[in-house]
Design an enzyme around this catalytic site. Structure first.
Site, PDB file in Angstrom:
ATOM      1  N   HIS A   1      -5.415   1.640  -3.056  1.00  0.00           N
ATOM      2  CA  HIS A   1      -3.927   2.082  -2.752  1.00  0.00           C
ATOM      3  C   HIS A   1      -3.757   3.739  -3.285  1.00  0.00           C
ATOM      4  CE1 HIS A   1      -3.114  -2.274  -2.323  1.00  0.00           C
ATOM      5  NE2 HIS A   1      -2.069  -1.851  -1.625  1.00  0.00           N
ATOM      6  N   GLU A   2      -4.233   4.162  -4.396  1.00  0.00           N
ATOM      7  CA  GLU A   2      -4.123   5.527  -4.832  1.00  0.00           C
ATOM      8  C   GLU A   2      -4.776   6.490  -3.875  1.00  0.00           C
ATOM      9  OE1 GLU A   2      -2.515   8.613  -6.602  1.00  0.00           O
ATOM     10  OE2 GLU A   2      -1.856   6.315  -7.008  1.00  0.00           O
TER      11      GLU A   2
END
Length: 372
Positions: A295-296
């Site tokens: 996600h990051e």
């Protein structure tokens, strides 16, 4: 180019399936291909002047292909080992039957062999390994099937319902326009105002951001994925369950995104406990660790690496203690309120933090204009 490079993995598995390379060589070649597949396109997305929505969509697509490639390689290696162990057990059984040939007779031996072959066909499933390792089977999984977990064969529908397609894609278009209007009218002006206090900014975008999240959820899991499944005649439509009724965060993460959940369970949670002998708690933490990194990476590529703090990564790691804490409220209304509150506050906070770092260097989220 990135899509075509996925077929390198097919040829690697093909070589392994027909005993041209070992499992260690297969994993090594696959690892090199996977690293190149992830790093090169994402480097292009960060270094070029691609707008954040396009860059994030490109990064999400790359990670979808990466997860699919991993599932394809890992599942076929497991199928290969299962096939080898079953062949060894059948050979041992046949040798035992031959030793008892004088007592049983040739007809009984033939009957036992026939039953053994029939049972092995049932255990193997729809397609026998390595016959499932062919181009069209790989292409359907990588390019068409709306799932992240590889199977030798998927359930299919008998026809394509045109009315269903029109309904799903028409609804998707309408919801997309609503979400776009909410973003441009209520969210984007607050994101650009870096002088506004953080608490006030979060409160101002909380409601429109939450509605946008609901629109995005139904757009993907209620319209696009079912519509695409109908178009490719994919019969399994379990893309989400009733996450809105959950009273624990663990139930929410299980029910809200079934394709990702199935991948995490099979290829992260179970594999970590089976191969690396991790406990359940450590396996859960490791699963969220990998999920947080992905996600990051999506946000980092989308916002051109301008974020000074990996907010999404820390947010995913915070889910682990919150999951254990929320089990105190299982089956209670307070647990359900906690789940909704985390969505209502968490989403706008992440949006504001990433947007403030981005707009300190850029003027527009649609077109890149570097500030001097």
């Amino acid at each position: 180019v990135s899509f075509c490079s996925t077929f390198v993995v097919f040829f690697i598995v093909k070589l392994y399936a027909y005993k041209k390379i070992s499992a260690h060589v297969c994993f090594s070649m696959y690892g090199i291909a996977q690293v190149c597949f992830v790093l090169i396109p994402n480097y292009v997305g960060v270094s070029s002047h691609i707008s954040p929505p396009i860059a994030m969509a490109m990064c999400i697509t790359i990670f979808i292909f990466c997860l699919k490639m991993h599932s394809y390689v890992a599942t076929n290696i497991v199928l290969s080992r299962q096939t080898s162990s079953k062949a060894a057990s059948r050979a041992k059984s046949r040798s035992g039957n031959q030793n008892r040939a004088g007592k049983q007779g040739a007809s009984q031996i033939s009957l036992a062999a026939a039953v053994d072959n029939a049972s092995s066909e049932i255990i193997r499933g729809y397609k026998r390994y390595p016959e499932n390792v062919h181009f069209f089977n790989f292409f359907y999984f990588i390019a068409l099937a709306p799932t992240l977990v590889y199977e030798a064969k998927y359930p299919k529908t008998s026809e394509i319902k045109v009315g269903y397609l029109v309904k799903k894609f028409g609804t998707a278009l309408f919801i997309g326009l609503v979400a776009y209007g909410l973003f441009m009218q209520f969210v984007l002006p607050v994101m650009k105002d870096r002088d506004m206090p953080l608490l006030l900014a979060v409160l101002k975008v909380a409601v429109p951001s939450f509605v946008m999240w609901l629109c995005g959820f139904y757009l993907v899991f209620g319209c696009l994925l079912p519509g695409w499944a109908e178009l490719v005649m994919f019969a399994d439509r379990r893309f989400y369950f009733d996450w809105w009724n959950t009273s624990t965060l663990s139930s929410f993460w299980v029910k809200w995104n079934i394709p990702v959940h199935e991948f995490c369970v099979r290829h992260l949670y179970v594999d970590l406990m089976y191969f690396f002998k991790m406990s359940k708690s450590v396996a859960v933490f490791s699963t969220f660790l990998v999920s947080g990194m992905i996600h990051e990476a999506i946000f980092w590529v989308g916002f051109k690496g301008h974020s000074r703090v990996p907010w999404f990564f820390f947010g995913m790691l915070m889910q682990v203690p919150l999951i254990f804490w929320s089990r105190r409220f299982e089956g209670k209304r307070r647990g359900n309120l906690l789940m909704w509150w985390s969505l209502f506050v968490g989403q706008p906070f992440l949006e504001i933090m990433y947007a403030r770092d981005y707009f300190s260097k850029c003027f527009s989220i649609i077109q890149i204009h570097w500030s001097k």
